[in-house]
Design an enzyme around this catalytic site. Structure first.
Site: not given
Length: 486
Positions: A256-257, A260, A286
């Site tokens: 997830h990170e 980003h 996101e």
């Protein structure tokens, strides 16, 4: 130098100072000694004072007045649009208020972390009360008679409103609840019963970050209480967390990170230290992290490859085969934690927070009411009660550090990701065969070209529409979820 050139030279220094402020935040959450919290709060306040003075400097208005918009190319016009918006909004917020929020956001994060560890809501309430008062003042200053919550939301997702978000959520909720109830009524795969060495988890996390395109020469991966990504351009850092019996916490927080971080790393280099040098909105940001984590990382094809990586790292951990592993990864849980939630229930967590924080900013709820309001709403939405504060009001860092209006962007990111994934499947017809061997480069390369490289050049919904060919709506996301879980 022209007025535009002078403006951009000034703005470049402001952007650089903003990056330094971000690095202070990263350090606070990863490496800063506990005893430095008080001093760090003063440092944040001092940095915010400098940034606010630069963002509201009268010379910016003079430069903007001299620029002939008709002579600007698209990149220059976008830079001017962002600077004008920042100048106007920053002027509305008194410098002392901006400093007070920055100072409290630093100290309150430590208070929140300690209260969370001790399951002590009362210890957090004074800081929360103070933050709510400051954010209401800020919202009032920004709104200038308009909707206070919309004024805060506009910091994170420009060109939308609380009413727009509420309408999207109202359209999503019935289908999500129906799907949740259908899946929860079926047999679920068993939970993992194994202890996963945490050093091995971190090695696997670093490997996965690289698999998804994260450039470790311009970044690093550390551990934090709450996973996050920080920075842009040539210095983008991410964090994850580990749990001895839950490797998915680390694996999917990292992926997830990484979504980003690679967004920031992949923005065109000519936008570095300009207003276009970061993600255009939190919702678009996101969308990248969620499509990396879910549509790619939790797919049947990719989890088949990941199963082999897990066996190499940990040996036999009690899962029979790739099909069982896929179902285990995507298991629906009666859990409490937003960041650990499955795809079906995740947006229900966001809806809860959105409604509560709208009521707080509107003055319908006070800090002292929030725990009871949270617990009542959670039980109504999920069918069981919150067992402890760290699984309820104290689970998220956002309100302690002043990020009111931020939560809706998580769900908007899922909506955007649904649109992008539909287009990605068309653009990459062999996507599943690529993911099955751990090759995500085709997917991430498409996202880079379609979304990431542009940085802040386009407006959020314009960017998603250009990339996907679809006007953003919840339809593609709900169809994807119903096909996968139904």
């Amino acid at each position: 130098m022209s007025a535009y050139d002078e403006l951009m030279a000034f703005q470049r220094q402001t952007e650089a100072l903003g990056q330094i402020a971000g690095r202070l935040g990263w350090d606070q959450e990863t490496m800063m000694p506990e005893g430095a919290a008080g001093q760090r709060a003063e440092e944040f306040a001092a940095m915010e004072s400098v940034l606010h003075a630069r963002k509201t400097h009268p010379q910016i208005g003079e430069w903007l007045a001299k620029i002939d918009a008709s002579t600007l190319d698209p990149v220059s016009a976008a830079n001017v649009r962002h600077i004008s918006r920042s100048f106007e909004r920053s002027q509305r917020v008194p410098a002392k208020l901006a400093e007070a929020i920055a100072k409290l956001s630093s100290s309150a994060q430590r208070i929140w972390a300690d209260a969370r560890e001790k399951e002590d809501v009362a210890a957090f309430l004074p800081a929360l009360e103070e933050m709510i008062a400051l954010k209401r003042d800020e919202a009032s200053a920004l709104a200038q008679g308009g909707d206070a919550y919309d004024a805060l939301l506009d910091d994170y997702e420009p060109d939308t409103s609380g009413e727009d978000v509420a309408a999207t959520f109202a359209a999503m909720r019935p289908r999500l609840v129906a799907l949740r109830d259908k899946v929860m009524g079926a047999e679920q795969p068993p939970e993992l019963k194994f202890e996963f060495d945490e050093q091995k988890q971190m090695r696997l996390a670093r490997s996965l970050a690289k698999t998804f395109g994260y450039d470790m020469q311009k970044g690093r991966l550390d551990k934090a209480v709450h996973p996050f990504s920080s920075g842009s351009g040539d210095d983008v850092r991410i964090t994850t967390r580990t749990a001895l019996t839950d490797p998915f916490n680390s694996i999917y927080s990292t992926i997830h990170e990484t979504g980003h971080a690679t967004y920031e790393q992949n923005i065109a280099s000519e936008h570095l230290l300009t207003p276009l040098g970061g993600g255009v909105s939190l919702g678009v940001h996101e969308s990248q992290s969620r499509i990396y984590e879910n549509q790619l990382g939790r797919s049947r094809a990719f989890t088949g490859w990941l199963f082999g990586q897990m066996k190499d790292a940990f040996g036999d951990f009690g899962v029979a085969n790739e099909d069982v592993f896929f179902r285990t990864v995507n298991r629906l849980n009666k859990g409490y934690i937003r960041t650990e939630s499955d795809e079906v229930q995740y947006n229900l967590h966001i809806m809860l927070r959105f409604d509560l924080e709208r009521d707080v900013i509107a003055g319908k709820l006070e800090a002292r009411d929030l725990e009871e309001a949270w617990n009542s709403r959670f039980e109504a939405d999920f069918g069981y009660g919150v067992d402890k504060p760290s699984n309820g009001l104290l689970q998220d860092v956002h309100w302690s550090c002043g990020l009111w209006g931020y939560f809706p962007t998580y769900a908007l990111g899922n909506v955007y990701a649904g649109c992008l994934y539909e287009a990605l499947r068309v653009a990459r017809p062999n996507l599943d065969s690529e993911l099955a061997v751990g090759n995500v480069a085709g997917a991430t390369g498409w996202l880079k070209d379609a979304v990431q490289v542009h940085g802040g050049l386009y407006r959020p919904t314009e960017l998603i529409e250009r990339a996907s060919g679809l006007v953003p709506s919840e339809g593609p996301l709900l169809s994807y979820l119903e096909k996968k879980f139904g």
